[in-house]
Design a protein around this motif. Sequence first.
Motif, short mmCIF file in Angstrom:
data_model
loop_
_atom_site.label_atom_id
_atom_site.label_comp_id
_atom_site.label_asym_id
_atom_site.label_seq_id
_atom_site.Cartn_x
_atom_site.Cartn_y
_atom_site.Cartn_z
N GLU A 2 0.82 -1.21 0.00
CA GLU A 2 0.00 0.00 0.00
C GLU A 2 0.86 1.26 0.00
N TYR A 3 2.09 1.14 0.47
CA TYR A 3 2.94 2.31 0.66
C TYR A 3 4.20 2.20 -0.19
N PRO A 4 4.86 3.34 -0.47
CA PRO A 4 6.13 3.31 -1.22
C PRO A 4 7.16 2.44 -0.51
N ARG A 5 7.99 1.78 -1.31
CA ARG A 5 8.96 0.85 -0.75
C ARG A 5 10.25 1.57 -0.36
N PHE A 6 10.86 1.06 0.72
CA PHE A 6 12.14 1.59 1.20
C PHE A 6 12.99 0.43 1.66
N ASP A 7 14.29 0.51 1.39
CA ASP A 7 15.22 -0.55 1.74
C ASP A 7 15.75 -0.35 3.16
N PHE A 8 15.11 -0.98 4.14
CA PHE A 8 15.56 -0.86 5.53
C PHE A 8 16.89 -1.57 5.77
N VAL A 56 6.53 4.77 4.62
CA VAL A 56 7.22 3.83 3.75
C VAL A 56 7.12 2.42 4.32
N GLU A 57 7.18 1.47 3.42
CA GLU A 57 7.17 0.06 3.81
C GLU A 57 8.38 -0.63 3.20
N GLY A 58 8.91 -1.61 3.90
CA GLY A 58 10.02 -2.37 3.36
C GLY A 58 10.29 -3.57 4.24
N THR A 59 11.45 -4.16 4.05
CA THR A 59 11.83 -5.32 4.84
C THR A 59 13.20 -5.11 5.45
N ARG A 60 13.39 -5.76 6.57
CA ARG A 60 14.69 -5.81 7.24
C ARG A 60 14.97 -7.27 7.52
N HIS A 111 11.87 -9.33 7.31
CA HIS A 111 10.73 -8.94 8.13
C HIS A 111 10.12 -7.65 7.61
N ARG A 112 8.82 -7.63 7.43
CA ARG A 112 8.16 -6.42 6.94
C ARG A 112 8.11 -5.35 8.03
N LEU A 113 8.27 -4.10 7.60
CA LEU A 113 8.27 -2.96 8.51
C LEU A 113 7.57 -1.78 7.87
N LEU A 114 6.98 -0.93 8.70
CA LEU A 114 6.52 0.37 8.28
C LEU A 114 7.31 1.43 9.06
N ALA A 115 7.46 2.60 8.47
CA ALA A 115 8.06 3.73 9.17
C ALA A 115 7.27 4.98 8.83
N CYS A 116 7.01 5.79 9.86
CA CYS A 116 6.23 7.00 9.70
C CYS A 116 6.54 7.91 10.88
N HIS A 117 6.35 9.21 10.71
CA HIS A 117 6.52 10.10 11.86
C HIS A 117 5.52 9.77 12.96
N TYR A 118 4.31 9.40 12.56
CA TYR A 118 3.22 9.21 13.52
C TYR A 118 3.04 7.74 13.91
N LEU A 123 5.73 -1.04 13.37
CA LEU A 123 5.82 0.35 12.93
C LEU A 123 6.88 1.09 13.73
N LEU A 124 7.77 1.76 13.03
CA LEU A 124 8.76 2.65 13.64
C LEU A 124 8.22 4.07 13.54
N HIS A 125 8.29 4.84 14.64
CA HIS A 125 7.67 6.16 14.63
C HIS A 125 8.37 7.10 15.61
#
Length: 271
Positions: free
Chosen positions: A3-9, A122-126, A129-136, A161-163
């Motif tokens: 659902e969200y843009p991908r990012f390489d964690f 953003v969403e990605g994997t580490r 493992h799937r992760l989300l990151a957002c300010h909130y 979620l990392l926030h």
Amino acid sequence: MSEYPRFDFDQVDFITADTHFGHQRIIELADRPFGSVDEMNDEMTRRWNDIVGPDDVVLHLGDVALGPIEESMAMTRKLNGRRFLIPGNHDRVSSATQTKAAIERFRPLYEAAGWEILPEIVEGTRSGHRLLACHYPYWGDSQEVERHRAHRPRNDEELPLLHGHTHARDHGPGGLEFHVGVDAHGFAPIPFARIDEWITTIHPGLTRLNTAIRDAREIVTSYENVPWPEMDALYYTQGYNDLRAVLGELLDALDAPEPDSHHDEALPDGD
């Protein structure tokens, strides 16, 4: 599909949020242990550069600087590392609080200071493992009212979620969320290794399973969208190799051991 843009964690070495460089009032609002904004700026810069090297990658989850923004952003040029920024509500490049015209105006200022600006979620994997990151966070705020609801991630899949945003000082991880703001972590970035330790304790099989299922669906969809005449032997071979890889991940996830009982007890109840 994601659902969200991908990012390489996997590329990230450190993570942080809510530095508020140049913001005098944050000392009072967040009860920070500094006598002046200059002391805060200097000390947070020193602590950042003490642990982050020039070649390290840092993910900042928003509210990097306030005050006279030209001066505040200029001082962040002193910070080591390749620096990614997910905008927070106080950043002049945030769609939650700024107009498109304002974002276009201020974006070059952030980029000139060395910031690579990412989407707000953003969403990605580490390590699979799937992760989300957002300010909130999913829920919660530094005020009584939950602000910017439309700019927060959905929790349909219960992804970690990392926030930042909350300025809480008493915790980092909590349920499916990990607060990475400087107020909770000695006013410095934290090694992403701490996230690695945390993420393996929550839904260890589920996060890998969701990742494998999503990747398999994306590959199948990509083939469905290609007209038959354009598909040749090389394309089929590549597709076969891709499917083997994701099916291997899927089987590995299905074989993953169930979480220990104390992991189940740590799952959130919706608070």
